[in-house]
Motif scaffolding. Structure first.
Motif, PDB file in Angstrom:
ATOM      1  N   GLU A 184       0.833  -1.203   0.000  1.00  0.00           N
ATOM      2  CA  GLU A 184       0.000   0.000   0.000  1.00  0.00           C
ATOM      3  C   GLU A 184       0.874   1.262   0.000  1.00  0.00           C
ATOM      4  OE1 GLU A 184      -2.465  -0.450   3.377  1.00  0.00           O
ATOM      5  OE2 GLU A 184      -3.866  -1.859   2.411  1.00  0.00           O
ATOM      6  N   GLN A 185       2.016   1.159   0.696  1.00  0.00           N
ATOM      7  CA  GLN A 185       2.924   2.302   0.718  1.00  0.00           C
ATOM      8  C   GLN A 185       3.471   2.586  -0.679  1.00  0.00           C
ATOM      9  OE1 GLN A 185       6.139   1.794   3.445  1.00  0.00           O
ATOM     10  NE2 GLN A 185       6.943   3.858   3.162  1.00  0.00           N
ATOM     11  N   LYS A 186       3.845   1.490  -1.393  1.00  0.00           N
ATOM     12  CA  LYS A 186       4.343   1.670  -2.755  1.00  0.00           C
ATOM     13  C   LYS A 186       3.245   2.227  -3.655  1.00  0.00           C
ATOM     14  CE  LYS A 186       7.930  -1.900  -2.608  1.00  0.00           C
ATOM     15  NZ  LYS A 186       8.417  -3.183  -3.195  1.00  0.00           N
ATOM     16  N   ILE A 187       2.027   1.703  -3.485  1.00  0.00           N
ATOM     17  CA  ILE A 187       0.912   2.217  -4.282  1.00  0.00           C
ATOM     18  C   ILE A 187       0.715   3.705  -4.020  1.00  0.00           C
ATOM     19  CG2 ILE A 187      -1.586   2.088  -4.605  1.00  0.00           C
ATOM     20  CD1 ILE A 187      -0.121  -0.214  -5.885  1.00  0.00           C
ATOM     21  N   MET A 188       0.803   4.070  -2.745  1.00  0.00           N
ATOM     22  CA  MET A 188       0.655   5.490  -2.407  1.00  0.00           C
ATOM     23  C   MET A 188       1.780   6.318  -3.011  1.00  0.00           C
ATOM     24  SD  MET A 188      -0.561   5.136   1.576  1.00  0.00           S
ATOM     25  CE  MET A 188      -0.583   6.914   1.804  1.00  0.00           C
ATOM     26  N   GLU A 189       3.013   5.741  -3.018  1.00  0.00           N
ATOM     27  CA  GLU A 189       4.131   6.466  -3.616  1.00  0.00           C
ATOM     28  C   GLU A 189       3.908   6.653  -5.119  1.00  0.00           C
ATOM     29  OE1 GLU A 189       7.575   4.258  -2.655  1.00  0.00           O
ATOM     30  OE2 GLU A 189       7.652   4.894  -0.550  1.00  0.00           O
ATOM     31  N   LYS A 190       3.452   5.533  -5.770  1.00  0.00           N
ATOM     32  CA  LYS A 190       3.178   5.629  -7.205  1.00  0.00           C
ATOM     33  C   LYS A 190       2.077   6.650  -7.472  1.00  0.00           C
ATOM     34  CE  LYS A 190       6.058   2.434  -8.671  1.00  0.00           C
ATOM     35  NZ  LYS A 190       7.183   2.784  -9.593  1.00  0.00           N
ATOM     36  N   GLU A 191       1.033   6.603  -6.665  1.00  0.00           N
ATOM     37  CA  GLU A 191      -0.050   7.565  -6.846  1.00  0.00           C
ATOM     38  C   GLU A 191       0.441   8.987  -6.617  1.00  0.00           C
ATOM     39  OE1 GLU A 191      -3.134   6.344  -4.255  1.00  0.00           O
ATOM     40  OE2 GLU A 191      -3.861   4.720  -5.561  1.00  0.00           O
ATOM     41  N   SER A 192       1.346   9.140  -5.632  1.00  0.00           N
ATOM     42  CA  SER A 192       1.908  10.473  -5.380  1.00  0.00           C
ATOM     43  C   SER A 192       2.734  10.941  -6.577  1.00  0.00           C
ATOM     44  CB  SER A 192       2.765  10.439  -4.117  1.00  0.00           C
ATOM     45  OG  SER A 192       1.990  10.092  -2.993  1.00  0.00           O
ATOM     46  N   LEU A 193       3.562  10.007  -7.129  1.00  0.00           N
ATOM     47  CA  LEU A 193       4.360  10.366  -8.313  1.00  0.00           C
ATOM     48  C   LEU A 193       3.455  10.701  -9.499  1.00  0.00           C
ATOM     49  CD1 LEU A 193       7.198   7.670  -8.069  1.00  0.00           C
ATOM     50  CD2 LEU A 193       7.371  10.113  -7.544  1.00  0.00           C
TER      51      LEU A 193
END
Length: 321
Positions: A237-246
């Motif tokens: 979920e953290q990676k997904i959030m990072e991708k969404e942030s990017l």
């Protein structure tokens, strides 16, 4: 005077004898009943109707005698009761304790029907009978082990059931039966069997411990796996959030670039539009005529006539020749 003394002594003897008889009669007639008992009276072997409460009482001396009957809780012990099982093995019950109580209002009727030693008929003999009835329909295994914990209650129920009909007012509060005595060889066999049972129980307990430890390890592994899964999920979920942030940052940058380019295009369009408007204002017929004249004056050759050459050569071309 000395001759009169024997006469006085001889006259006192009947008086002393009478006083002695009176005192003895009073002593024989005066009696007391203890607390927790009821007194019953017999005359010539016949039970009298009268009863007495605790305290001092008087009765006809020599002809009447009394018995005290207990009305508080008492425990009767029946010892060494033989008991034959359905398999033919004779065992002995070392002691049977019967806790019972006789109501005050029922003393006369019970003593009349069963004498003052009523417990011999109603309790002692009944205990022998009920125990033999129980043993005769059960095996040694049932009497000694399987059903032994039920003997007390069964005895109490059976005794009380009969007493309701035979002697109302006499109640059985509890019955305690000791462990039966069995033949030595059979006892040793039971001890051996109990030892084997103990070993089996120990083995079963060890197996339960092992199963419990295995279950604990399994639960620990499940908890560890769940924890790792939760950690992995959090990281995912953290990676997904990072991708969404990017992605959001890229969208913002793109929008910023588009806005910038749009602003530049709008500015260029505005500049050209203003230049065109300026040229429109500047390029009047008079201004164009002026530019035409200036351009004509700048040429080195001027051709006049109906026909003009179809080709002309500049000065640079002539120099090359």
């Amino acid at each position: 005077m000395p001759e009169s003394q024997p006469l006085v002594i001889s006259s006192l003897i009947p008086l002393v004898a009478a006083l002695a008889c009176f005192a003895f009669g009073i002593n024989s007639s005066l009696h007391h009943i203890d607390e927790g008992y009821v007194g019953v009276y017999y005359r010539g072997g016949a039970l009298l109707l009268s009863t007495s409460e605790p305290g001092y009482h008087v009765m006809v001396p020599w002809l009447t005698h009394f018995r005290q009957v207990q009305t508080t809780l008492q425990t009767d012990e029946v010892k060494n009761v033989p008991c034959g099982t359905s398999g033919g093995v004779v065992i002995y019950i070392d002691r049977v304790e019967v806790v019972n109580q006789l109501l005050r209002g029922s003393v006369y009727e019970i003593v009349k029907n069963y004498t003052a030693d009523y417990d011999k008929t109603l309790i002692f003999n009944k205990v022998h009978h009920e125990l033999n009835q129980f043993c005769s329909v059960h095996t040694l295994q049932e009497v000694y082990i399987d059903l032994f914990d039920q003997i007390d209650e069964n005895m109490r129920t059976s005794l009380q059931k009969d007493l309701f009909d035979m002697a109302p007012g006499l109640t059985i509060q509890a019955v305690r039966v000791t462990k039966p005595k069995i033949p030595e060889q059979i006892r040793k066999n039971y001890e051996t069997m109990e030892g084997e049972k103990t070993k089996l129980l120990i083995a079963q307990q060890k197996q339960k411990v092992i199963e419990k430890e295995a279950e604990t390890d399994r639960k620990r592994a499940v908890i560890q796996a769940e924890m790792e899964a939760q950690v992995a999920k959090i990281k995912y979920e953290q990676k997904i959030m990072e991708k969404e942030s990017l992605k959001k940052m890229s969208i913002i940058e793109d929008e910023t670039h588009v806005a910038r380019e749009k602003a530049l295009a709008d500015a260029e369009y505005y500049r050209d539009y203003k230049r065109a408007e300026s040229n429109k204002v500047q390029l009047t017929p008079e201004y164009l005529e002026l530019k035409k004249i200036e351009s004509t004056a700048a040429n080195t050759k001027i051709y006049f006539g109906d026909k003009i050459p179809s080709m002309f050569i500049t000065d640079q071309a002539l120099k090359l020749k």
